[in-house]
Design an enzyme around this catalytic site. Structure first.
Site, mmCIF file in Angstrom:
data_model
loop_
_atom_site.group_PDB
_atom_site.id
_atom_site.type_symbol
_atom_site.label_atom_id
_atom_site.label_comp_id
_atom_site.label_asym_id
_atom_site.label_seq_id
_atom_site.Cartn_x
_atom_site.Cartn_y
_atom_site.Cartn_z
ATOM 1 C CB CYS A 1 74.534 56.584 74.925
ATOM 2 S SG CYS A 1 73.771 55.296 73.677
ATOM 3 C CB CYS B 1 73.829 48.376 74.740
ATOM 4 S SG CYS B 1 74.390 49.478 75.892
HETATM 5 FE FE1 FES Z 1 74.639 51.580 74.988
HETATM 6 FE FE2 FES Z 1 75.421 53.539 73.719
HETATM 7 S S1 FES Z 1 74.552 51.799 72.758
HETATM 8 S S2 FES Z 1 75.507 53.201 75.787
#
Ligand code: FES
Length: 139
Positions: free
Chosen positions: A103, A34
């Site tokens: 996360c 991400c």
């Molecule tokens: Fe990757 Fe939250 S979407 S840390």
């Protein structure tokens, strides 16, 4: 996707957000998928984490989990702090949607990286951490 009230609260009103001058340890980790990045700074006195700050470039759950992690770690000894896991952070927030579990892993990794940095500096007798030599480690 449903977020708990605790997640929303920590996202809207993050605790211990900001930078720290002359931190005793700094850990910076990122998630390669991400691209989110989390940095945690700690101040240590007599083996106790007396202050902690975070800076997160990332999603709402990343901000909420870093905020919660700093809250959990404040006042803990180094050894106690090392037992904090992403699951504990998630539980303290009332849970996270499955796609957001990573996360919380960032929060655990950033915290552990900051503690490791502190230990390394202590061993080598190095001065406190500075922003310049901080590199992102992708997990
Ligand atoms: Fe990757 Fe939250 S979407 S840390």
């Amino acid at each position: 996707m449903e977020y708990t009230e605790q997640v929303m609260d920590h996202f809207m009103n993050p605790r211990n957000m900001g930078e720290m001058e002359n931190a005793d340890g700094v850990g910076t980790v990122g998630n390669a998928k991400c691209g989110d990045i989390m940095r945690i700074y700690i101040k240590v006195e007599d083996n106790v984490i007396t202050d902690v700050k975070f800076k997160t470039f990332g999603c709402g759950a990343a901000i909420a989990t870093s905020s919660k992690a700093t809250e959990l770690v404040k006042g803990k000894t180094i050894d106690e702090a090392l037992t904090i896991t992403n699951k504990m952070v998630m539980d303290a927030l009332g849970g996270l949607p499955p796609v957001k579990v990573h996360c919380s892993v960032l929060a655990e990794e950033a915290l552990h990286a900051a503690i490791q940095d502190y230990k390394d500096r202590l061993e080598k007798g190095e001065k406190p951490a500075s922003e310049e030599d901080e590199e992102v480690r992708y997990v």
